[in-house]
Structures are given as C-alpha cells and as structure tokens.
Design a protein around this motif. Structure first.
Motif, PDB file in Angstrom:
ATOM      1  N   PRO A 280     -19.470 -47.255 -60.753  1.00  0.00           N
ATOM      2  CA  PRO A 280     -20.534 -48.090 -60.179  1.00  0.00           C
ATOM      3  C   PRO A 280     -20.890 -49.265 -61.082  1.00  0.00           C
ATOM      4  O   PRO A 280     -20.892 -49.140 -62.312  1.00  0.00           O
ATOM      5  N   ILE A 281     -21.171 -50.398 -60.445  1.00  0.00           N
ATOM      6  CA  ILE A 281     -21.571 -51.608 -61.160  1.00  0.00           C
ATOM      7  C   ILE A 281     -22.802 -52.212 -60.488  1.00  0.00           C
ATOM      8  O   ILE A 281     -23.034 -51.983 -59.303  1.00  0.00           O
ATOM      9  N   PRO A 282     -23.595 -52.980 -61.231  1.00  0.00           N
ATOM     10  CA  PRO A 282     -24.823 -53.554 -60.672  1.00  0.00           C
ATOM     11  C   PRO A 282     -24.568 -54.500 -59.503  1.00  0.00           C
ATOM     12  O   PRO A 282     -23.532 -55.164 -59.427  1.00  0.00           O
ATOM     13  N   VAL A 283     -25.556 -54.531 -58.597  1.00  0.00           N
ATOM     14  CA  VAL A 283     -25.530 -55.452 -57.463  1.00  0.00           C
ATOM     15  C   VAL A 283     -26.754 -56.357 -57.538  1.00  0.00           C
ATOM     16  O   VAL A 283     -27.780 -55.979 -58.108  1.00  0.00           O
TER      17      VAL A 283
ATOM     18  N   ARG B 229     -20.142 -59.103 -53.590  1.00  0.00           N
ATOM     19  CA  ARG B 229     -18.927 -59.830 -53.998  1.00  0.00           C
ATOM     20  C   ARG B 229     -18.109 -58.983 -54.961  1.00  0.00           C
ATOM     21  O   ARG B 229     -17.521 -59.461 -55.927  1.00  0.00           O
ATOM     22  N   GLU B 230     -18.093 -57.690 -54.645  1.00  0.00           N
ATOM     23  CA  GLU B 230     -17.336 -56.676 -55.396  1.00  0.00           C
ATOM     24  C   GLU B 230     -16.808 -55.659 -54.394  1.00  0.00           C
ATOM     25  O   GLU B 230     -17.273 -55.606 -53.257  1.00  0.00           O
ATOM     26  N   ASN B 231     -15.867 -54.828 -54.832  1.00  0.00           N
ATOM     27  CA  ASN B 231     -15.412 -53.731 -53.992  1.00  0.00           C
ATOM     28  C   ASN B 231     -16.544 -52.719 -53.848  1.00  0.00           C
ATOM     29  O   ASN B 231     -17.395 -52.590 -54.741  1.00  0.00           O
TER      30      ASN B 231
ATOM     31  N   VAL C  10     -18.306 -50.967 -56.924  1.00  0.00           N
ATOM     32  CA  VAL C  10     -17.505 -50.322 -57.966  1.00  0.00           C
ATOM     33  C   VAL C  10     -16.549 -51.320 -58.618  1.00  0.00           C
ATOM     34  O   VAL C  10     -16.118 -52.293 -57.994  1.00  0.00           O
ATOM     35  N   ASN C  11     -16.219 -51.033 -59.879  1.00  0.00           N
ATOM     36  CA  ASN C  11     -15.243 -51.853 -60.588  1.00  0.00           C
ATOM     37  C   ASN C  11     -13.831 -51.335 -60.324  1.00  0.00           C
ATOM     38  O   ASN C  11     -13.639 -50.423 -59.519  1.00  0.00           O
ATOM     39  N   GLU C  12     -12.857 -51.875 -61.027  1.00  0.00           N
ATOM     40  CA  GLU C  12     -11.452 -51.496 -60.817  1.00  0.00           C
ATOM     41  C   GLU C  12     -11.190 -50.022 -61.108  1.00  0.00           C
ATOM     42  O   GLU C  12     -10.251 -49.431 -60.590  1.00  0.00           O
ATOM     43  N   ASP C  13     -12.025 -49.421 -61.968  1.00  0.00           N
ATOM     44  CA  ASP C  13     -11.874 -48.006 -62.321  1.00  0.00           C
ATOM     45  C   ASP C  13     -12.664 -47.085 -61.393  1.00  0.00           C
ATOM     46  O   ASP C  13     -12.704 -45.874 -61.615  1.00  0.00           O
TER      47      ASP C  13
END
Length: 173
Positions: free
Chosen positions: A122-125, A50-52, A116-119
């Motif tokens: 990498p972000i947790p899944v 539920r993220e890019n 990934v976030n807007e920048d």
C-alpha cells in the motif's frame, strides 16, 4: 499531496445488454453487473491515485431493478473519500430501455480500493474533497461506513480462523 475534487475521478461505462449476458429470466447476470461495477470503480480509483490499485472490499451491491436484454447499462463511479492508502468509491448503475428512453437506477454500491506500488505494498493516496451536494452527502457519511468496514473485516478474520481451510466434508463431526 494535493487534494483533488471527487469529480476528477469520475469514470463511466455504457454497454448494451446482449442475450449471452443474461440469465433464464432474460435479465443481466448479477455477476456481470458486479464485474462492470468493479471495473469502473477501479478506473475511478486509478484516476484519483494515478497509481495501480487493488479491490479491498465491496460493502454491498444493492440490485434495485432488473436489466433486460436489449437495454443499455451505464455504470458511473467516483472517489467519495480517502484515508491514508485507501479510497471509497460510490458506483451507480442505470439501465435504459433504448426504444422508449425510460431510465432507472438498477444498482448502487460502495467499494474500497487501495493504491499499491510495484511490490503490491500500500502507498499513500491524495485526499479528496466534495463539491456537489451529492458528493458532500456521500463524503459526510464515509467515516461511518469506514468504521462499519473495519468491524466487518474483523468478523471476516474471525470466520477465517474458525472455519479454516479444511474441506467441510472431511471435517469430523
């Protein structure tokens, strides 16, 4: 983060293969099938996270049978395993002769996506868990495939250092 079942990420795309999508042999361009697989796998990864996401790697795409013009191509993909920020996705493509109804697996692939976030960082899944026998089989083999990916990535980095960015025809002999 709460774990999710593999089946929650299932994504499916069905298309009819038209003549402009084929090569001189009258079969689907391999690159076109690769694009379908990447597209469906990305949807599965986004559904799970539920993220890019971005494609981090494609382990392999094994072309097993040709896909003829006029046939349909159905690509199914779902998340089989997760790490901190990455997800392994298994994709299977099935071709169907729409007249006879004959169906055949024509390709399989494993891909890795990173949330990934807007920048673009990498972000947790969320973790994923298998339920069906097929999901359990793929989930159990994922750590070995992940280790193989790490090894292959190291080799790729070494090649980039060796070959660099020079044009090969300008390189001294």
């Amino acid at each position: 983060m709460k774990a999710k079942p593999c089946s929650n990420s299932l994504a499916v795309k069905i298309s009819q293969v038209m003549p402009p999508d084929t090569n001189p042999h009258g079969t689907l361009f391999g690159g076109k099938l690769m694009a379908y697989i990447d597209d469906v796998a990305a949807i599965a990864a986004i559904r799970h996270a539920r993220e890019n996401v971005v494609t981090a790697s494609t382990d392999s795409i094994d072309f097993i049978a040709p896909v003829k013009a006029g046939n349909s191509i159905c690509v199914e993909a779902y998340v089989t395993w997760t790490h901190k920020t990455s997800m392994e996705i298994f994709a299977k493509a099935i071709t169907e002769d729409l007249i006879t109804g004959e169906r055949q697996v024509c390709a399989t692939a494993f891909l890795t996506f990173v949330a990934v976030n807007e920048d673009g960082r990498p972000i947790p899944v969320p973790p994923v868990y298998p339920e069906s026998e097929h999901e359990k089989l793929l989930h159990a083999g994922a750590p070995v495939r992940a280790a193989q990916r790490r090894e292959r990535r190291q080799q790729s980095k070494q090649f980039t250092e060796i070959f660099g960015t020079e044009y090969p025809w300008l390189r001294s002999k």
